[in-house]
Design a protein around this motif. Structure first.
Motif, short mmCIF file in Angstrom:
data_model
loop_
_atom_site.label_atom_id
_atom_site.label_comp_id
_atom_site.label_asym_id
_atom_site.label_seq_id
_atom_site.Cartn_x
_atom_site.Cartn_y
_atom_site.Cartn_z
N TYR A 7 14.28 -6.38 -1.37
CA TYR A 7 15.68 -6.45 -0.95
C TYR A 7 15.80 -6.21 0.56
CZ TYR A 7 20.64 -5.31 -0.59
OH TYR A 7 21.96 -5.29 -0.23
N TYR A 8 15.01 -5.25 1.05
CA TYR A 8 15.07 -4.94 2.48
C TYR A 8 14.54 -6.12 3.31
CZ TYR A 8 14.23 -2.69 6.95
OH TYR A 8 14.22 -2.39 8.29
N LEU A 9 13.44 -6.72 2.80
CA LEU A 9 12.87 -7.85 3.52
C LEU A 9 13.85 -9.03 3.57
CD1 LEU A 9 9.20 -7.88 2.21
CD2 LEU A 9 9.95 -7.38 4.54
N LYS A 10 14.62 -9.18 2.49
CA LYS A 10 15.54 -10.31 2.39
C LYS A 10 16.81 -10.08 3.19
CE LYS A 10 17.78 -13.39 -0.91
NZ LYS A 10 18.01 -13.70 -2.34
N TYR A 11 17.36 -8.85 3.09
CA TYR A 11 18.66 -8.58 3.71
C TYR A 11 18.59 -7.62 4.91
CZ TYR A 11 20.29 -10.64 -0.64
OH TYR A 11 20.50 -11.49 -1.69
N ALA A 71 9.88 -0.64 -9.01
CA ALA A 71 11.20 -0.32 -8.44
C ALA A 71 11.13 -0.27 -6.91
CB ALA A 71 11.70 1.01 -9.00
N LEU A 72 10.08 0.33 -6.39
CA LEU A 72 9.93 0.40 -4.93
C LEU A 72 9.71 -0.97 -4.32
CD1 LEU A 72 7.68 3.60 -4.60
CD2 LEU A 72 10.09 3.38 -3.96
N LEU A 73 8.93 -1.82 -5.01
CA LEU A 73 8.70 -3.17 -4.50
C LEU A 73 9.97 -4.00 -4.51
CD1 LEU A 73 5.21 -4.00 -6.09
CD2 LEU A 73 5.73 -3.55 -3.69
N LEU A 74 10.81 -3.80 -5.54
CA LEU A 74 12.08 -4.50 -5.57
C LEU A 74 12.98 -4.06 -4.41
CD1 LEU A 74 12.85 -4.52 -9.41
CD2 LEU A 74 12.29 -6.49 -7.98
N ILE A 123 0.84 -1.21 0.00
CA ILE A 123 0.00 0.00 0.00
C ILE A 123 0.87 1.25 0.00
CG2 ILE A 123 -1.72 1.31 1.28
CD1 ILE A 123 -2.83 -1.17 -0.04
N GLY A 124 1.90 1.24 0.83
CA GLY A 124 2.78 2.40 0.91
C GLY A 124 3.54 2.63 -0.38
N CYS A 125 4.04 1.56 -0.98
CA CYS A 125 4.77 1.70 -2.25
C CYS A 125 3.85 2.23 -3.35
CB CYS A 125 5.37 0.36 -2.67
SG CYS A 125 6.78 -0.15 -1.66
#
Length: 355
Positions: free
Chosen positions: A71-75, A64-67, A26-28
């Motif tokens: 990345y943040y969720l993964k790392y 782009a924001l979801l990617l 939603i935020g993205c």
């Protein structure tokens, strides 16, 4: 299922993760629309919802924001934050069930906000544990104080019923003990009721102007049979002071302090009572040449049921509530009570009150 996690933990963790992902999407989406509008506005194009170019730009920014979010969720170790919240929830559940020894390890997380949360939870648990210990100690003390006179009453009543060969003198003695122990129970009940009233939020002081020096002098004279019986000299140095206090409640304070001084002052000792006013502050000192109080006992002297001279419990028949009641009354008036004592050299209680 992750090793070490219960089904409940797994469901909770999955639910929190779902909420986090949903909020990120939603935020993205909102950010993508905002960025697209800004770009289109600065380049002079139509709003995003009115052109294929604008909609395409919005989707590109969203992807782009979801990617970045992925990345943040993964790392970004978000699972660690979820586990942190899970640990906090577990400790709160244990506290809610009465396990006040539950604590979170410190430092808990590298983020200051988590550390503050952990400190708050641990402080709350420590306060609740202290309250529970005080409650258990209070119940234990009440039970002990009640059981002692009840055992005496029951024992002597059984002797009176089962033994017909007792002399009249023995019967009178046993009956006087039963009467004395009954009075002790009644006094304990009254003291507990007074504490309950004083500690209730509905307690209202009946403050009015009266002569404090006259009140203290009258109470000293009322105790004359006790201090004369022990051949104790009592000196009173009382300034003329008109105060605005609850007269009935304050009389309990002075009677308690005077009685304590008489009780713990040996024959031939001396008690000195002083009343002075310094500006808007009243000071009352009750000093004696009695047995004194140890430094350790001075720290707990105002606690309920605490008895500094435990060897005298039976002879003096005190409940250990008098000083607690006195301090509570003084506190309600906005004053304070302190004690200064040296074992074997006497004790001084000082009461300060606003006027």
């Amino acid at each position: 299922m992750k090793k070490g996690l219960s089904r409940k933990d797994t469901i909770l963790r999955g639910f929190v993760l779902f909420i986090v992902i949903f909020a990120i999407i939603i935020g993205c989406g909102a950010l993508a629309g905002l960025f697209a509008r800004i770009i289109l506005f600065t380049t002079g194009h139509a709003p995003a919802e009115e052109s294929i170019y604008g909609q395409g730009l919005t989707w590109l920014i969203l992807i782009a924001l979801l990617l970045l979010a992925r990345y943040y969720l993964k790392y970004g170790n978000i699972a660690k934050y979820i586990d942190s919240f899970n640990a906090v929830i577990h400790v709160l559940e244990r506290i809610a069930k009465g396990d006040y020894k539950a604590r979170l390890k410190e430092p808990f997380n590298e983020h200051k906000s988590f550390d503050e949360l952990v400190k708050s939870v641990n402080n709350m648990a420590a306060d609740l544990e202290q309250m529970e210990n005080m409650r258990q100690e209070f119940i234990s003390n009440v039970s002990h104080e009640i059981q002692s006179p009840l055992a005496s009453i029951r024992g002597f009543a059984q002797v009176l019923q089962s033994n017909d060969l007792l002399s009249i003198a023995e019967r009178k003695l046993y009956l006087s003990i039963i009467e004395s122990e009954s009075a002790r129970l009644s006094k304990l009940s009254d003291s507990l009721l007074q504490l309950a009233v004083l500690e209730s939020e509905s307690m209202n002081l009946q403050q009015r102007p009266y002569r404090l020096d006259k009140q203290i002098r009258d109470l000293i004279l009322a105790c004359e049979p006790q201090w004369r019986g022990k051949k104790v000299d009592v000196e009173a140095f009382l300034d003329e002071v008109t105060c605005m206090l609850d007269e009935d409640r304050m009389s309990q304070v002075w009677i308690n302090l005077i009685h304590n001084s008489i009780k713990f002052t040996p024959k031939g000792g001396r008690i000195r009572v002083e009343l002075h006013q310094h500006g808007k502050t009243i000071e009352v000192h009750v000093s004696d040449t009695g047995i004194g109080i140890s430094e350790e006992d001075q720290k707990r002297i105002f606690e309920r049921f605490h008895k500094a001279d435990k060897s005298r419990d039976r002879s003096n028949q005190g409940s250990g509530l008098g000083l607690s009641i006195a301090k509570k009354i003084v506190d309600l008036h906005g004053g304070g009570v302190r004690v200064r004592s040296t074992p074997g050299a006497g004790t001084t209680f000082t009461v300060t009150l606003p006027n």
